[in-house]
Design a protein around this motif. Structure first.
Motif, PDB file in Angstrom:
ATOM      1  N   ASP A 105      -1.479 -10.248   5.954  1.00 17.46           N
ATOM      2  CA  ASP A 105      -0.416  -9.296   5.633  1.00 17.46           C
ATOM      3  C   ASP A 105       0.940  -9.880   6.005  1.00 17.46           C
ATOM      4  O   ASP A 105       1.042 -10.924   6.658  1.00 17.46           O
ATOM      5  CB  ASP A 105      -0.642  -7.926   6.297  1.00 17.46           C
ATOM      6  CG  ASP A 105      -0.573  -7.946   7.821  1.00 17.46           C
ATOM      7  OD1 ASP A 105       0.308  -8.622   8.378  1.00 17.46           O
ATOM      8  OD2 ASP A 105      -1.387  -7.260   8.454  1.00 17.46           O
ATOM      9  N   LYS A 175     -11.050  -4.909   2.870  1.00 20.54           N
ATOM     10  CA  LYS A 175      -9.715  -5.473   2.686  1.00 20.54           C
ATOM     11  C   LYS A 175      -8.981  -5.647   4.014  1.00 20.54           C
ATOM     12  O   LYS A 175      -8.119  -6.534   4.140  1.00 20.54           O
ATOM     13  CB  LYS A 175      -8.900  -4.611   1.724  1.00 20.54           C
ATOM     14  CG  LYS A 175      -7.587  -5.270   1.295  1.00 20.54           C
ATOM     15  CD  LYS A 175      -6.846  -4.471   0.225  1.00 20.54           C
ATOM     16  CE  LYS A 175      -7.436  -4.688  -1.140  1.00 20.54           C
ATOM     17  NZ  LYS A 175      -6.537  -4.174  -2.225  1.00 20.54           N
ATOM     18  N   GLY A 180      -8.380  -8.752   0.616  1.00 20.15           N
ATOM     19  CA  GLY A 180      -8.872  -8.673  -0.747  1.00 20.15           C
ATOM     20  C   GLY A 180      -8.851 -10.032  -1.417  1.00 20.15           C
ATOM     21  O   GLY A 180      -8.354 -11.017  -0.874  1.00 20.15           O
ATOM     22  N   ILE A 275     -12.346  -3.796  -1.663  1.00 18.44           N
ATOM     23  CA  ILE A 275     -11.597  -4.805  -2.405  1.00 18.44           C
ATOM     24  C   ILE A 275     -11.858  -4.657  -3.897  1.00 18.44           C
ATOM     25  O   ILE A 275     -12.817  -4.002  -4.301  1.00 18.44           O
ATOM     26  CB  ILE A 275     -11.953  -6.235  -1.941  1.00 18.44           C
ATOM     27  CG1 ILE A 275     -13.418  -6.575  -2.256  1.00 18.44           C
ATOM     28  CG2 ILE A 275     -11.668  -6.405  -0.458  1.00 18.44           C
ATOM     29  CD1 ILE A 275     -13.798  -8.022  -1.969  1.00 18.44           C
ATOM     30  N   GLU A 276     -10.994  -5.256  -4.706  1.00 16.95           N
ATOM     31  CA  GLU A 276     -11.139  -5.206  -6.152  1.00 16.95           C
ATOM     32  C   GLU A 276     -12.002  -6.367  -6.646  1.00 16.95           C
ATOM     33  O   GLU A 276     -12.119  -7.399  -5.981  1.00 16.95           O
ATOM     34  CB  GLU A 276      -9.763  -5.278  -6.822  1.00 16.95           C
ATOM     35  CG  GLU A 276      -8.826  -4.141  -6.456  1.00 16.95           C
ATOM     36  CD  GLU A 276      -8.109  -4.321  -5.129  1.00 16.95           C
ATOM     37  OE1 GLU A 276      -7.502  -3.345  -4.638  1.00 16.95           O
ATOM     38  OE2 GLU A 276      -8.161  -5.445  -4.549  1.00 16.95           O
ATOM     39  N   ASN A 387      -1.156  -6.797  -4.249  1.00 18.67           N
ATOM     40  CA  ASN A 387      -1.814  -5.668  -3.580  1.00 18.67           C
ATOM     41  C   ASN A 387      -0.895  -4.452  -3.534  1.00 18.67           C
ATOM     42  O   ASN A 387      -1.338  -3.311  -3.726  1.00 18.67           O
ATOM     43  CB  ASN A 387      -2.221  -6.067  -2.159  1.00 18.67           C
ATOM     44  CG  ASN A 387      -3.504  -6.868  -2.121  1.00 18.67           C
ATOM     45  OD1 ASN A 387      -4.304  -6.825  -3.046  1.00 18.67           O
ATOM     46  ND2 ASN A 387      -3.714  -7.602  -1.045  1.00 18.67           N
ATOM     47  N   ARG A 388       0.390  -4.690  -3.268  1.00 20.49           N
ATOM     48  CA  ARG A 388       1.331  -3.567  -3.239  1.00 20.49           C
ATOM     49  C   ARG A 388       1.500  -2.967  -4.630  1.00 20.49           C
ATOM     50  O   ARG A 388       1.591  -1.747  -4.786  1.00 20.49           O
ATOM     51  CB  ARG A 388       2.681  -4.021  -2.687  1.00 20.49           C
ATOM     52  CG  ARG A 388       3.680  -2.878  -2.544  1.00 20.49           C
ATOM     53  CD  ARG A 388       4.989  -3.323  -1.915  1.00 20.49           C
ATOM     54  NE  ARG A 388       4.814  -3.751  -0.525  1.00 20.49           N
ATOM     55  CZ  ARG A 388       5.840  -4.096   0.273  1.00 20.49           C
ATOM     56  NH1 ARG A 388       7.084  -4.061  -0.195  1.00 20.49           N
ATOM     57  NH2 ARG A 388       5.608  -4.474   1.520  1.00 20.49           N
ATOM     58  N   GLU A 391      -1.134  -0.563  -5.591  1.00 18.85           N
ATOM     59  CA  GLU A 391      -0.984   0.751  -4.962  1.00 18.85           C
ATOM     60  C   GLU A 391       0.112   1.586  -5.627  1.00 18.85           C
ATOM     61  O   GLU A 391      -0.042   2.792  -5.808  1.00 18.85           O
ATOM     62  CB  GLU A 391      -0.672   0.586  -3.475  1.00 18.85           C
ATOM     63  CG  GLU A 391      -1.786  -0.077  -2.678  1.00 18.85           C
ATOM     64  CD  GLU A 391      -1.361  -0.442  -1.263  1.00 18.85           C
ATOM     65  OE1 GLU A 391      -0.183  -0.170  -0.914  1.00 18.85           O
ATOM     66  OE2 GLU A 391      -2.196  -0.989  -0.514  1.00 18.85           O
TER      67      GLU A 391
END
Length: 404
Positions: A105, A175, A180, A275-276, A387-388, A391
């Motif tokens: 992160d 995640k 992820g 996770i995707e 990732n952001r 969302e």
């Protein structure tokens, strides 16, 4: 050089074996929550004719650095813990080699970058794909102006239902541990593109979904079990990992469960996957180039395709793992030219031994330099922004995620 390895799972074997072959290094300490896994790595040292290392729990990492007089730390632990060991080791004056990704992160990435700056220490991140001869050849062609100025990149990566499924069996499925696949896996690919075209990402828009793995998908593959070992329901499941049948998996994970309760063979269609497995990304770079990227983690075969469009033509890379590799240059008004180079199909296309040589032997890198902390952060920030965007549903400026 007195060396410690933090994290003694499957990937750390590359470093234990590589260091044991080099007289300039001595692995004097392992650090891991699980003594069974550390004992496995000690057996690797013994098999190479080296002395065994002392075993340390993570809670005593800073004490280990001091007592063992550590000069080099190799970090191969769970991704989300990398920052803890990197920062402590740099502050203790040790050199650090970290498995990719650098962290998971933006807050942790910023702390690492600040520590590198404050200490003046050395952090190298093992983005081994730079050292694949095929990838080096692509960079040589692009840097040499084979297609002129690069305007766009189209990149598709396919993980098959064996390798791809593995991310959904183990700790990566959470995640919080891995960031992820946009961070853990795709940072490899984002680093390659940054390096290939000499550019830095500025804007990212992405959509991602859990389309195949996890519970609730109506495709007929799911079986009812939590983990494969000891489950009759997993006996005929092609997605199940049968650890008892593999000596390394048995010793590293199955025999180690009594200490930490970690199950390496979880049901890929079970609960707990955050996770995707299907992700599409659009990236804009500071050079004006753009990239469309897609990662699929449930493909029928393993491979990748990368196409570069430029002011003087097009370059195409097509790889089907272990079977086919092709590099084709397509200039304007001229026939296509084959630029395929020979390479190994094992060890990430021959990259693993080459990245070890670059990290440990100071050998000439033949056009592929080791990634430093800033380059590792640039590889990371595209995935963090993606990732952001998952969302929010909005485009994201990389500078709003991590200012570099």
């Amino acid at each position: 050089m007195r060396t410690a390895i933090v994290g003694t799972g499957h990937r750390a074997q590359l470093f234990t074996e590589g260091l044991a072959k080099r007289d300039a290094y001595e692995v004097v300490a392992f650090c891991d929550p699980n003594s069974v896994r550390m004992a496995f790595h000690n057996r690797m040292l013994l098999a190479a004719g080296r002395r065994t290392a002392h075993l340390w729990p993570p809670a005593r990492f800073e004490e280990m650095l001091r007592v063992e007089r550590i000069e080099l730390v190799v970090v191969a632990s769970v991704d989300a813990t990398h920052d803890l060991y990197i920062n402590a080791a740099l502050r203790a004056g040790a050199r650090v080699i970290c498995e990719k990704p650098m962290t998971t992160d933006a807050v942790k990435a910023r702390s690492i970058l600040d520590t590198v700056e404050e200490t003046g220490g050395t952090l190298s991140v093992a983005y081994n794909y730079r050292f694949n001869p095929v990838h080096r050849r692509v960079r040589e062609l692009l840097a040499g102006g084979a297609i002129g100025s690069v305007h766009s990149v189209h990149f598709e990566w396919l993980l098959d239902v064996s390798h791809g499924a593995d991310y959904f069996r183990r700790w990566h499925r959470d995640k919080a541990n891995s960031g992820g696949l946009m961070v853990h896996k795709a940072s490899h690919h984002f680093d390659l593109v940054n390096w290939w075209i000499g550019a830095e990402p500025q804007t990212v828009y992405a959509q991602g979904q859990l389309a195949f793995y996890g519970p609730g998908h109506e495709h007929g593959y799911a079986r009812e079990y939590a983990r494969a070992h000891g489950s009759g329901a997993a006996a005929d499941d092609p997605f199940a990992l049968q650890m008892a049948e593999n000596a390394t998996m048995r010793e590293l994970y199955l025999d180690a469960e009594g200490e930490d309760g970690y199950h390496r063979d979880q049901n890929v269609f079970g609960a707990g996957v955050s996770i995707e497995d299907d992700m599409a990304v659009l990236v804009g770079y500071d050079t004006g180039a753009t990239m469309t990227y897609h990662l699929t983690a449930y493909a029928p075969y393993e491979g990748y395709r990368v196409m570069f469009n430029g002011s003087a033509g097009r370059l195409e890379l097509n790889v089907e793992e272990s079977t086919f590799t092709g590099i084709t240059l397509r200039p304007f008004w001229s026939p296509p030219v084959d630029h395929t180079v020979d390479h190994d199909h094992e060890g990430h296309g021959g990259a693993d031994p080459r990245v070890l040589a670059a990290l440990l032997d100071d050998e000439p890198t033949e056009g592929a330099e080791v990634a430093d902390a800033r380059q590792a952060a640039l590889a990371l920030v595209t995935g963090l922004a993606a990732n952001r965007s998952f969302e929010t549903g909005l485009p994201v400026r990389t500078a709003d995620v991590l200012r570099l």
